[in-house]
Design a protein around this motif. Structure first.
Motif, short mmCIF file in Angstrom:
data_model
loop_
_atom_site.label_atom_id
_atom_site.label_comp_id
_atom_site.label_asym_id
_atom_site.label_seq_id
_atom_site.Cartn_x
_atom_site.Cartn_y
_atom_site.Cartn_z
N PRO A 154 0.78 -1.23 0.00
CA PRO A 154 0.00 0.00 0.00
C PRO A 154 0.82 1.28 0.00
CG PRO A 154 -0.07 -1.05 2.15
CD PRO A 154 0.57 -2.02 1.22
N LEU A 155 2.13 1.19 0.16
CA LEU A 155 2.94 2.40 0.12
C LEU A 155 3.29 2.81 -1.31
CD1 LEU A 155 5.37 1.76 3.11
CD2 LEU A 155 3.23 3.05 3.08
N GLY A 156 2.81 2.02 -2.28
CA GLY A 156 3.02 2.37 -3.67
C GLY A 156 4.47 2.36 -4.11
N GLY A 157 5.28 1.52 -3.47
CA GLY A 157 6.69 1.43 -3.85
C GLY A 157 7.59 2.43 -3.16
N LEU A 158 7.03 3.28 -2.30
CA LEU A 158 7.86 4.23 -1.58
C LEU A 158 8.76 3.50 -0.58
CD1 LEU A 158 5.20 7.01 -0.83
CD2 LEU A 158 7.00 7.05 -2.59
N PRO A 159 9.90 4.06 -0.24
CA PRO A 159 10.80 3.39 0.70
C PRO A 159 10.14 3.16 2.06
CG PRO A 159 11.91 5.20 -0.42
CD PRO A 159 10.47 5.31 -0.76
N MET A 160 10.42 2.03 2.65
CA MET A 160 9.91 1.73 3.99
C MET A 160 11.05 1.99 4.97
SD MET A 160 7.51 -1.66 3.48
CE MET A 160 8.75 -2.69 2.71
N THR A 161 10.78 2.86 5.93
CA THR A 161 11.86 3.28 6.83
C THR A 161 11.54 3.06 8.31
OG1 THR A 161 10.99 5.55 6.87
CG2 THR A 161 12.65 5.03 5.19
N SER A 162 10.31 2.68 8.63
CA SER A 162 9.94 2.56 10.04
C SER A 162 9.13 1.30 10.28
CB SER A 162 9.12 3.78 10.48
OG SER A 162 7.85 3.79 9.82
N PHE A 163 8.94 0.97 11.56
CA PHE A 163 8.11 -0.17 11.95
C PHE A 163 6.70 -0.01 11.39
CE2 PHE A 163 4.94 -1.95 14.83
CZ PHE A 163 5.36 -3.26 14.95
N ALA A 164 6.16 1.22 11.47
CA ALA A 164 4.81 1.47 10.97
C ALA A 164 4.71 1.24 9.47
CB ALA A 164 4.37 2.89 11.32
N ASP A 165 5.74 1.63 8.73
CA ASP A 165 5.76 1.38 7.28
C ASP A 165 5.72 -0.12 7.00
OD1 ASP A 165 5.91 4.07 6.74
OD2 ASP A 165 8.08 4.09 6.42
N GLY A 166 6.54 -0.86 7.71
CA GLY A 166 6.57 -2.30 7.53
C GLY A 166 5.25 -2.94 7.90
N LEU A 167 4.66 -2.49 9.00
CA LEU A 167 3.38 -3.04 9.45
C LEU A 167 2.29 -2.78 8.41
CD1 LEU A 167 1.88 -4.42 11.83
CD2 LEU A 167 1.38 -2.12 12.69
N VAL B 264 15.92 -2.88 3.74
CA VAL B 264 15.12 -2.39 4.86
C VAL B 264 15.81 -2.74 6.16
CG1 VAL B 264 12.94 -2.55 3.61
CG2 VAL B 264 13.74 -4.51 4.93
N GLY B 265 15.50 -1.99 7.21
CA GLY B 265 16.07 -2.23 8.52
C GLY B 265 15.29 -3.28 9.29
N ALA B 266 15.80 -3.62 10.46
CA ALA B 266 15.18 -4.65 11.29
C ALA B 266 13.78 -4.25 11.73
CB ALA B 266 16.06 -4.92 12.51
N ALA B 267 13.58 -2.97 12.06
CA ALA B 267 12.26 -2.52 12.51
C ALA B 267 11.21 -2.69 11.42
CB ALA B 267 12.33 -1.06 12.95
N VAL B 268 11.59 -2.37 10.18
CA VAL B 268 10.66 -2.53 9.06
C VAL B 268 10.32 -4.00 8.87
CG1 VAL B 268 10.39 -2.31 6.56
CG2 VAL B 268 11.42 -0.45 7.87
N MET B 269 11.32 -4.86 8.93
CA MET B 269 11.09 -6.29 8.75
C MET B 269 10.18 -6.86 9.83
SD MET B 269 11.52 -9.09 7.08
CE MET B 269 12.92 -8.98 5.96
N VAL B 270 10.41 -6.47 11.07
CA VAL B 270 9.56 -6.95 12.16
C VAL B 270 8.11 -6.50 11.95
CG1 VAL B 270 9.08 -6.74 14.63
CG2 VAL B 270 11.42 -7.09 13.85
N GLY B 271 7.93 -5.23 11.60
CA GLY B 271 6.58 -4.74 11.34
C GLY B 271 5.93 -5.47 10.18
N TYR B 272 6.70 -5.71 9.13
CA TYR B 272 6.18 -6.41 7.95
C TYR B 272 5.72 -7.82 8.31
CZ TYR B 272 6.08 -8.02 3.06
OH TYR B 272 5.70 -8.52 1.84
#
Length: 215
Positions: free
Chosen positions: A23-36, A145-153
């Protein structure tokens, strides 16, 4: 009721894997919320994954341990996502995903009741390949992506798919009035999912067939 299923089947058949973007339309994911957010949205927007999880939920609801067996899929799906993200290749993942939709759609269409062992084996086996598909969303992120993004994802993937499976089973029993796997309405849902699988299978073989004919 039949009109509802025919409409749903037509809409599903009109869908293509192109909808399987996060749903981010390909934008970079940088936070836990982005990953979630991406983890929650990817299985919903990806009709191949969504069709499988719906069929799994319906198949599970008529089997013993209907709350437990979908967790086998969730665990294997997370394992597949992590494994491919770490560099392990799962060959023919796209073909396996299409096969999973055909198999589970066919099970529901046939009115089969799965045993616990069979359900766990099918759900977990196909879950690995769906996880490989989800890993593509992470691997496609420029710069990683960082660890926080992966965990959220991963949390998003697990929570939304388990919820969809439970809701699909509940809907089959309560909204469609299907008290057993042989119920007509449950089998119609299986037919709709199987139709999605056939459509996706045609897309998979379309390229090679056109190339063979042109060559």
């Amino acid at each position: 009721m039949n009109r509802i299923f025919l409409g749903a089947a037509a809409a599903a058949l009109a869908a293509t894997p192109a909808f399987a973007h996060h749903p981010l339309g390909g934008l970079p994911m940088t936070s836990f919320a982005d990953g979630l957010l991406s983890g929650v949205g990817h299985p919903v927007l990806g009709f191949d994954h969504l069709a499988f999880v719906i069929a799994m939920g319906i198949a599970a609801t008529f089997a013993p341990a209907r709350l437990l067996t979908p967790l086998a899929y969730v665990a294997a799906m997370l394992l597949g996502t992590l494994a491919v993200s770490a560099g392990l290749a799962l060959p023919l993942a796209e073909i396996a995903i299409v096969a999973s939709i055909l198999v589970l759609g066919g099970v529901v269409l046939a009115g089969r009741t799965l045993g616990v062992g069979t359900a766990i084996a099918l759900f977990a086996g196909f879950g690995l390949f769906h996880g490989a598909g989800f890993a593509g969303s992470i691997l496609g992120q420029e710069g990683g992506v960082g660890a926080a993004v992966m965990v959220g994802y991963l949390i998003g993937l697990a929570a939304v798919q388990y919820a969809i499976a439970l809701v699909a089973g509940w809907a089959a029993r309560r909204l469609l009035g299907a008290s057993e796997s042989m119920a007509v309405n449950a089998r119609l849902a299986g037919a709709a999912v199987f139709g999605v699988g056939l459509f996706l299978a045609l897309e998979v073989v379309e390229g090679p067939l056109v190339a063979a004919i042109a060559g």
